[in-house]
Design a protein around this motif. Structure first.
Motif, PDB file in Angstrom:
ATOM      1  N   PRO A 206      47.764  30.552  52.906  1.00 37.12           N
ATOM      2  CA  PRO A 206      46.651  31.444  52.551  1.00 37.12           C
ATOM      3  C   PRO A 206      47.127  32.777  51.972  1.00 37.12           C
ATOM      4  O   PRO A 206      46.511  33.333  51.065  1.00 37.12           O
ATOM      5  CB  PRO A 206      45.926  31.643  53.886  1.00 37.12           C
ATOM      6  N   HIS A 207      48.260  33.269  52.522  1.00 38.39           N
ATOM      7  CA  HIS A 207      48.795  34.541  52.025  1.00 38.39           C
ATOM      8  C   HIS A 207      49.260  34.405  50.575  1.00 38.39           C
ATOM      9  O   HIS A 207      48.980  35.275  49.741  1.00 38.39           O
ATOM     10  CB  HIS A 207      49.964  34.980  52.905  1.00 38.39           C
ATOM     11  N   ASN A 208      49.962  33.301  50.290  1.00 36.32           N
ATOM     12  CA  ASN A 208      50.426  33.070  48.919  1.00 36.32           C
ATOM     13  C   ASN A 208      49.258  32.958  47.944  1.00 36.32           C
ATOM     14  O   ASN A 208      49.315  33.465  46.825  1.00 36.32           O
ATOM     15  CB  ASN A 208      51.281  31.801  48.853  1.00 36.32           C
ATOM     16  N   LYS A 209      48.188  32.277  48.375  1.00 32.23           N
ATOM     17  CA  LYS A 209      47.008  32.139  47.521  1.00 32.23           C
ATOM     18  C   LYS A 209      46.351  33.505  47.307  1.00 32.23           C
ATOM     19  O   LYS A 209      45.905  33.836  46.192  1.00 32.23           O
ATOM     20  CB  LYS A 209      46.001  31.181  48.142  1.00 32.23           C
ATOM     21  N   ALA A 210      46.298  34.307  48.366  1.00 37.15           N
ATOM     22  CA  ALA A 210      45.699  35.641  48.250  1.00 37.15           C
ATOM     23  C   ALA A 210      46.494  36.494  47.266  1.00 37.15           C
ATOM     24  O   ALA A 210      45.923  37.203  46.438  1.00 37.15           O
ATOM     25  CB  ALA A 210      45.645  36.312  49.622  1.00 37.15           C
ATOM     26  N   VAL A 211      47.818  36.403  47.349  1.00 35.24           N
ATOM     27  CA  VAL A 211      48.679  37.159  46.431  1.00 35.24           C
ATOM     28  C   VAL A 211      48.479  36.683  44.997  1.00 35.24           C
ATOM     29  O   VAL A 211      48.401  37.479  44.061  1.00 35.24           O
ATOM     30  CB  VAL A 211      50.159  37.018  46.839  1.00 35.24           C
ATOM     31  N   SER A 212      48.394  35.362  44.820  1.00 38.31           N
ATOM     32  CA  SER A 212      48.183  34.796  43.488  1.00 38.31           C
ATOM     33  C   SER A 212      46.849  35.245  42.897  1.00 38.31           C
ATOM     34  O   SER A 212      46.775  35.641  41.727  1.00 38.31           O
ATOM     35  CB  SER A 212      48.239  33.269  43.555  1.00 38.31           C
ATOM     36  N   ASP A 213      45.806  35.213  43.710  1.00 38.24           N
ATOM     37  CA  ASP A 213      44.482  35.657  43.249  1.00 38.24           C
ATOM     38  C   ASP A 213      44.492  37.154  42.934  1.00 38.24           C
ATOM     39  O   ASP A 213      43.882  37.597  41.958  1.00 38.24           O
ATOM     40  CB  ASP A 213      43.422  35.363  44.316  1.00 38.24           C
ATOM     41  N   PHE A 214      45.203  37.922  43.763  1.00 42.19           N
ATOM     42  CA  PHE A 214      45.303  39.374  43.525  1.00 42.19           C
ATOM     43  C   PHE A 214      45.998  39.647  42.198  1.00 42.19           C
ATOM     44  O   PHE A 214      45.561  40.484  41.411  1.00 42.19           O
ATOM     45  CB  PHE A 214      46.074  40.023  44.675  1.00 42.19           C
TER      46      PHE A 214
ATOM     47  N   SER B 226      43.668  38.896  39.299  1.00 41.86           N
ATOM     48  CA  SER B 226      42.674  39.949  39.137  1.00 41.86           C
ATOM     49  C   SER B 226      43.308  41.212  38.579  1.00 41.86           C
ATOM     50  O   SER B 226      42.737  41.903  37.731  1.00 41.86           O
ATOM     51  CB  SER B 226      42.004  40.259  40.479  1.00 41.86           C
ATOM     52  N   THR B 227      44.517  41.511  39.056  1.00 39.88           N
ATOM     53  CA  THR B 227      45.238  42.685  38.563  1.00 39.88           C
ATOM     54  C   THR B 227      45.523  42.575  37.067  1.00 39.88           C
ATOM     55  O   THR B 227      45.349  43.534  36.320  1.00 39.88           O
ATOM     56  CB  THR B 227      46.574  42.849  39.321  1.00 39.88           C
ATOM     57  N   ALA B 228      45.946  41.393  36.638  1.00 42.41           N
ATOM     58  CA  ALA B 228      46.247  41.182  35.218  1.00 42.41           C
ATOM     59  C   ALA B 228      45.007  41.374  34.358  1.00 42.41           C
ATOM     60  O   ALA B 228      45.075  41.957  33.275  1.00 42.41           O
ATOM     61  CB  ALA B 228      46.823  39.782  35.016  1.00 42.41           C
TER      62      ALA B 228
ATOM     63  N   ALA C 189      44.600  44.441  31.668  1.00 39.20           N
ATOM     64  CA  ALA C 189      44.347  44.187  30.247  1.00 39.20           C
ATOM     65  C   ALA C 189      43.214  45.071  29.730  1.00 39.20           C
ATOM     66  O   ALA C 189      43.292  45.635  28.636  1.00 39.20           O
ATOM     67  CB  ALA C 189      44.009  42.713  30.037  1.00 39.20           C
ATOM     68  N   LYS C 190      42.161  45.194  30.523  1.00 34.75           N
ATOM     69  CA  LYS C 190      41.038  46.050  30.125  1.00 34.75           C
ATOM     70  C   LYS C 190      41.434  47.527  30.170  1.00 34.75           C
ATOM     71  O   LYS C 190      41.027  48.313  29.307  1.00 34.75           O
ATOM     72  CB  LYS C 190      39.831  45.775  31.023  1.00 34.75           C
ATOM     73  N   ASN C 191      42.208  47.902  31.188  1.00 41.90           N
ATOM     74  CA  ASN C 191      42.674  49.290  31.280  1.00 41.90           C
ATOM     75  C   ASN C 191      43.536  49.667  30.074  1.00 41.90           C
ATOM     76  O   ASN C 191      43.499  50.807  29.595  1.00 41.90           O
ATOM     77  CB  ASN C 191      43.479  49.502  32.564  1.00 41.90           C
ATOM     78  N   THR C 192      44.321  48.699  29.597  1.00 41.26           N
ATOM     79  CA  THR C 192      45.175  48.952  28.440  1.00 41.26           C
ATOM     80  C   THR C 192      44.334  49.274  27.206  1.00 41.26           C
ATOM     81  O   THR C 192      44.661  50.174  26.428  1.00 41.26           O
ATOM     82  CB  THR C 192      46.080  47.740  28.155  1.00 41.26           C
TER      83      THR C 192
ATOM     84  N   ILE D  96      38.595  40.974  45.785  1.00 44.49           N
ATOM     85  CA  ILE D  96      37.144  40.935  45.532  1.00 44.49           C
ATOM     86  C   ILE D  96      36.704  42.216  44.829  1.00 44.49           C
ATOM     87  O   ILE D  96      35.905  42.189  43.880  1.00 44.49           O
ATOM     88  CB  ILE D  96      36.381  40.751  46.859  1.00 44.49           C
ATOM     89  N   GLU D  97      37.257  43.329  45.270  1.00 43.58           N
ATOM     90  CA  GLU D  97      36.914  44.621  44.660  1.00 43.58           C
ATOM     91  C   GLU D  97      37.372  44.688  43.205  1.00 43.58           C
ATOM     92  O   GLU D  97      36.646  45.158  42.325  1.00 43.58           O
ATOM     93  CB  GLU D  97      37.557  45.749  45.460  1.00 43.58           C
ATOM     94  N   LEU D  98      38.578  44.206  42.947  1.00 39.63           N
ATOM     95  CA  LEU D  98      39.099  44.212  41.577  1.00 39.63           C
ATOM     96  C   LEU D  98      38.348  43.238  40.677  1.00 39.63           C
ATOM     97  O   LEU D  98      38.306  43.422  39.461  1.00 39.63           O
ATOM     98  CB  LEU D  98      40.589  43.845  41.580  1.00 39.63           C
ATOM     99  N   GLY D  99      37.765  42.228  41.288  1.00 39.17           N
ATOM    100  CA  GLY D  99      37.073  41.204  40.511  1.00 39.17           C
ATOM    101  C   GLY D  99      35.660  41.559  40.094  1.00 39.17           C
ATOM    102  O   GLY D  99      34.990  40.778  39.411  1.00 39.17           O
ATOM    103  N   ARG D 100      35.198  42.740  40.509  1.00 39.27           N
ATOM    104  CA  ARG D 100      33.861  43.166  40.089  1.00 39.27           C
ATOM    105  C   ARG D 100      33.796  43.263  38.570  1.00 39.27           C
ATOM    106  O   ARG D 100      34.799  43.558  37.920  1.00 39.27           O
ATOM    107  CB  ARG D 100      33.514  44.520  40.713  1.00 39.27           C
TER     108      ARG D 100
END
Length: 296
Positions: free
Chosen positions: A52-60, A63-65, A69-72, A129-133
């Motif tokens: 679950p931790h690995n999946k959470a990191v992957s999802d994070f 979302s970060t990427a 991309a939008k921030n860039t 979840i917050e980053l995915g808004r």
């Protein structure tokens, strides 16, 4: 010999039958049990925590990427307008610089911060979840580009009306319908005799106006008739010089025969119109000349 061999084989067989069978020791059982426990613990650790931790990191990271991309895109728009706001040059309209800075501040407030990845799985999931808004910078980028264009235009206009050549002024005055025969002064034909003197004008262009009654003049020479014949553009090297001249002329405003007509600063130029024009005519002529001079 055959009998001896048989006896020997029989003896060996009986000897084998008499040897007891060895059973696994308690140490082997303990090792086996320990291995089973380890496998169970590893499985529980993997499925209950690490997977679950690995999946959470992957999802994070995903979302970060997306956010990055939008921030860039926003950062590129911010850099374009920021480059203009950091110039030492002044815009013709100071409000364009203020508007640009306000737009930059508003865009930066909207930019979503990513931050460092949390250590706990639950915190990572919450941050994901917050980053995915939903995130859309289109309006902010459009606002930045609008004010960047306005500021860029104003900066180029100021450059254009800062110590321009007499030829430039003459060429622009020729396009103004209410301006006739723009004529620059020379060292040998300058009524005031101040051309190129310290802190004085570096160019002066007189012009006639069809709205002025020229029967009051003794000559048809535009320069000799001076500002009264229509108007004049005085060009100075610096803003300080033109402001000093404008202040001097203000002392004669509304002074009857001493009235020098209207006078408006534009860059390092002074747009002057005849005292024989009424207020509305002066304002209209000044606006027309200003538009011609700042046209890019």
């Amino acid at each position: 010999r055959r009998m001896l061999n048989n006896d020997a084989g029989s003896h060996d067989s009986e000897s084998t039958k008499g040897t007891p069978t060895r059973k696994p020791s308690g140490r082997i059982y303990r090792i086996g049990t320990a291995l089973i426990v380890i496998v169970v613990v590893v499985c529980v650790w993997w499925f209950a925590y690490q997977r679950p931790h690995n999946k959470a990191v992957s999802d994070f990271n995903a979302s970060t990427a997306s956010v990055q991309a939008k921030n860039t895109e926003l950062d590129i728009a911010l850099a374009r307008i920021g480059k203009l706001t950091k110039l030492n040059s002044k815009p013709l309209d100071s409000q364009t610089l203020l508007n640009a800075k306000h737009s930059i501040a508003a865009a930066k407030r909207q930019e979503r911060s990513i931050g460092k990845i949390p250590s706990k799985t639950a915190d990572i999931e919450a941050r994901t979840i917050e980053l995915g808004r939903p995130l859309n910078y289109d309006a902010a980028i459009a606002d930045l580009d609008k004010h960047r264009t306005a500021l860029d235009t104003s900066l180029r206009q100021m450059k254009q009306v800062t110590n321009p050549t007499a030829d430039f002024v003459v060429s622009r005055l020729k396009g103004v319908p209410s301006v006739e025969n723009p004529s620059p002064v020379t060292m040998t034909h300058d009524p005031n005799g101040n051309l190129n003197k310290p802190r004085s004008y570096v160019a002066a262009i007189y012009f006639a106006s069809p709205e002025v009654d020229h029967s009051v003049f003794d000559t048809a020479d535009v320069i000799d008739n001076g500002t009264d014949g229509g108007g004049q553009i005085e060009v100075y090297k610096t803003a300080a010089d033109v402001q000093k001249r404008n202040t001097y002329l203000s002392a004669f405003d509304g002074g009857g025969m001493m009235d020098s007509g209207s006078h408006v600063v534009l860059g390092t130029m002074l747009i002057r119109t005849s005292r024989y024009l009424n207020a509305d005519q002066q304002a209209a002529l000044t606006a027309a000349i200003r538009s011609a001079l700042i046209r890019l």
